[in-house]
Write an enzyme that holds these catalytic residues in place. Structure first.
Site, mmCIF file in Angstrom:
data_model
loop_
_atom_site.group_PDB
_atom_site.id
_atom_site.type_symbol
_atom_site.label_atom_id
_atom_site.label_comp_id
_atom_site.label_asym_id
_atom_site.label_seq_id
_atom_site.Cartn_x
_atom_site.Cartn_y
_atom_site.Cartn_z
ATOM 1 C CD GLN A 82 -1.093 0.081 3.756
ATOM 2 O OE1 GLN A 82 -2.233 -0.342 3.674
ATOM 3 N NE2 GLN A 82 -0.609 0.556 4.899
ATOM 4 N N GLY A 83 0.258 2.398 -0.137
ATOM 5 C CA GLY A 83 0.960 3.658 0.010
ATOM 6 C C GLY A 83 2.063 3.879 -1.001
ATOM 7 C CB ILE A 84 5.383 5.501 -0.593
ATOM 8 C CG1 ILE A 84 4.857 6.882 -0.146
ATOM 9 C CG2 ILE A 84 6.660 5.659 -1.418
ATOM 10 C CD1 ILE A 84 5.772 7.610 0.816
ATOM 11 C CE1 TYR A 131 8.665 6.995 9.999
ATOM 12 C CE2 TYR A 131 8.775 9.387 10.130
ATOM 13 C CZ TYR A 131 8.608 8.240 9.391
ATOM 14 O OH TYR A 131 8.383 8.327 8.043
ATOM 15 C CB THR A 157 -0.085 6.334 2.942
ATOM 16 O OG1 THR A 157 0.202 6.624 4.320
ATOM 17 C CG2 THR A 157 0.979 6.986 2.062
ATOM 18 N N PRO A 158 -2.803 4.958 3.447
ATOM 19 C CG PRO A 158 -3.538 2.978 2.467
ATOM 20 C CD PRO A 158 -2.561 4.094 2.273
ATOM 21 N NE ARG A 193 1.289 8.222 11.352
ATOM 22 C CZ ARG A 193 1.691 7.945 10.116
ATOM 23 N NH1 ARG A 193 1.664 6.679 9.694
ATOM 24 N NH2 ARG A 193 2.104 8.891 9.301
#
Length: 235
Positions: free
Chosen positions: A16-18, A141, A176-177, A182
């Site tokens: 998913q996403g990037i 992160y 993104t999902p 979040r």
């Protein structure tokens, strides 16, 4: 069309996403793409996909070792622990470093000998603007993504004599999902969007376009870069 014709690419965390956007963009540009994800069934309608837990060193080496040729490796895996210095737990630290940094270290170690033997190849690691700009509640992160940038630059210098290029892409806030989860709703998404001077969230396809350039022959002079694509967030 065809910027990546004849190239073979592995995209890790392409579910998913990037990662998914990069896999689709590479295939559109003619690459032979293998997508690796925890949930390959989500991708098989898009491109060939296999199951991979990037936190499993043996599985990473087994997958990459079985590839006959590899022109481009993309590492798009990532975990976003929430919290500052005092809230961060040992578990946050260990889990985030395992997926965000150590798994990339393993995949590069597995892929680079193939690329050295070929005398050509590229690695694209997805880092984050948080590697350069302090972001509230993202202590662990940010630290892991700074490690990704440092690994990419160190590897680029080491591998340049072999014709192997290594770059990092450092996105800002991309829709993104994972981000939607979040954010917890439209108000949260609006707050994320407000962090970018352009006033909106980035789209995965906008990151994928840069990845195509770096993987293509047009990007053959680019190595050791940490390319920020953040809507002005780091200004």
């Amino acid at each position: 069309m065809g910027k990546l014709s004849g190239k073979k690419a592995l995209v890790i965390a392409a579910g998913q996403g990037i990662g998914r956007a990069i896999a689709k963009a590479f295939q559109k540009e003619g690459a032979e793409v293998l997508a690796a994800t925890l949930h390959p069934e989500k991708l098989r309608a898009v491109c060939p996909a296999v199951a991979l837990d990037a936190r499993d060193k043996v599985a990473v080496f087994h997958l990459i070792g079985g590839l006959e040729r590899l022109d481009c490796l993309v590492n798009a895996q990532g975990l976003v622990p929430v919290g500052g210095l005092l809230e961060a737990s040992d578990q946050d630290w260990e889990e985030a470093f395992l997926l965000n940094a150590q798994s990339i270290f393993w995949s590069m170690q597995a892929a680079v000998p193939k690329m050295q033997a070929q005398g050509d190849g590229c690695v694209i690691n997805i880092a984050s603007v948080a590697a350069f700009k302090a972001v509230p509640e993202r202590f662990v992160y940010s630290t892991t993504k700074a490690a990704v940038v440092a690994m990419s630059r160190a590897a680029a210098l080491e591998l340049a004599p072999y014709g192997v290029r290594v770059n990092a892409i450092c996105p800002g806030t991309v829709e993104t999902p994972s981000l939607r989860e979040r954010a917890g709703g439209e108000d949260g998404l609006a707050a994320f969007a407000a962090r970018q001077p352009l006033g909106r969230l980035g789209q995965p396809e906008e990151i994928a376009g840069l990845a195509v350039y770096l993987a293509s022959d047009e990007g053959r002079f680019a190595t050791g870069g940490a390319f920020v694509v953040d809507g002005g967030m780091s200004l």
